[in-house]
Design an enzyme around this catalytic site. Structure first.
Site, mmCIF file in Angstrom:
data_model
loop_
_atom_site.group_PDB
_atom_site.id
_atom_site.type_symbol
_atom_site.label_atom_id
_atom_site.label_comp_id
_atom_site.label_asym_id
_atom_site.label_seq_id
_atom_site.Cartn_x
_atom_site.Cartn_y
_atom_site.Cartn_z
ATOM 1 N N SER A 1 -41.081 9.890 -23.616
ATOM 2 C CA SER A 1 -40.842 8.962 -22.500
ATOM 3 C C SER A 1 -39.867 9.375 -21.660
ATOM 4 O O SER A 1 -38.693 9.761 -22.252
ATOM 5 C CB SER A 1 -40.664 7.602 -23.211
ATOM 6 O OG SER A 1 -40.347 6.767 -22.164
ATOM 7 N N TYR B 1 -36.884 1.717 -28.802
ATOM 8 C CA TYR B 1 -37.994 2.753 -28.369
ATOM 9 C C TYR B 1 -37.395 4.126 -28.028
ATOM 10 O O TYR B 1 -37.924 5.248 -28.426
ATOM 11 C CB TYR B 1 -38.709 2.000 -27.395
ATOM 12 C CG TYR B 1 -39.913 2.954 -26.882
ATOM 13 C CD1 TYR B 1 -41.042 3.433 -27.488
ATOM 14 C CD2 TYR B 1 -39.763 3.624 -25.686
ATOM 15 C CE1 TYR B 1 -42.099 4.148 -26.910
ATOM 16 C CE2 TYR B 1 -40.863 4.342 -24.998
ATOM 17 C CZ TYR B 1 -42.014 4.607 -25.836
ATOM 18 O OH TYR B 1 -43.024 5.464 -25.111
#
Length: 249
Positions: A143, A156
């Site tokens: 990400s 995350y």
């Protein structure tokens, strides 16, 4: 014998698009899913109707035994369908999002996030390495939140950063076998996992921070993965490849 890929989390979203893109290159695809069996079966059916080969595999990567179960099932199916438990491409796409600032992260939430986004992929890779043919590919979907500050991604982003770090050291370790290891870093992409990017109004706001002026679509990410998985990606390894359209530059 076709090249064979395992794509985790391939029943929908980015994973689905990756499975379809690899199949268009002639790759046989193991379509992994957690709960959405019907969606996974549709992906496999779409591939086979287009003349490709695909099969589905179930395992919950939220569980500590999920990686082992998935790889056991993969080996069994590869042996049954192709005569040997060998394959060529691993795409660690399955992930668990969720937004929480550090003050909101409980021990259980951190453990769950690490399990899906780092621990399960770690052990999938560990089991995959002896099965991958020389010249194979490992592609980890990370990400762009690992390179830009998003305070609401306190669990995350670090989990994805750990997966990126693992990829760099594996690139050095596996280079002698011509196995490449790379990470692809999507930005805001319109999927069920990112409802803000899928909603037209919030997507318009997000697009203001994207150099190319829009949020991503799953196919945008899939084409990058397909390139890395193909012959054109043979000289790229140990890299973190931003596929965000220039978000938050």
């Amino acid at each position: 014998m076709p090249k064979i890929a395992l794509v985790t989390g391939a029943s929908r979203g980015i994973g689905r698009s990756i499975a379809l893109a690899l199949a268009r290159q002639g790759v046989a695809v193991a379509v992994h899913y957690r709960r959405a069996r019907e969606d996974a079966a549709r992906v496999a059916d779409d591939i086979e109707r287009a003349g490709g080969r695909a099969f589905i595999l179930q395992a919950s990567l939220e569980e500590s035994t999920g990686a082992q179960l998935l790889m056991d099932r993969l080996q069994a199916e590869l042996t049954r369908l192709f005569g040997a438990p060998r394959f060529d491409i691993l795409v660690n796409n399955a992930g668990q999002g969720g937004r929480a600032a550090i003050a909101e992260v409980t021990p259980q939430r951190l453990a769950d996030t690490l399990q899906v986004n780092f621990i399960s992929p770690f052990f999938i890779i560990q089991r995959a390495i002896p099965l991958l043919r020389d010249g194979g590919r490992i592609i980890n979907i990370s990400s762009m939140s690992t390179r830009a500050a998003f305070p609401e991604m306190a669990a995350y982003a670090p989990a994805k950063a750990a997966l990126e770090s693992l990829g760099v050291l594996l690139a050095a370790e596996l280079g002698s076998r011509a196995i490449t290891v790379n990470a692809v870093l999507p930005g805001a992409t319109a999927t069920a996992m990112n409802p803000r990017a899928a909603d037209p109004q919030s997507a318009a706001v997000i697009s203001q921070s994207v150099a190319l002026g829009r949020v991503g679509q799953p196919e945008d990410i899939a084409e990058v993965v397909a390139f890395l998985a193909g012959e054109g990606g043979r000289w790229i390894t140990g890299q973190r490849i931003d596929a965000s359209g220039g978000q938050r530059l």
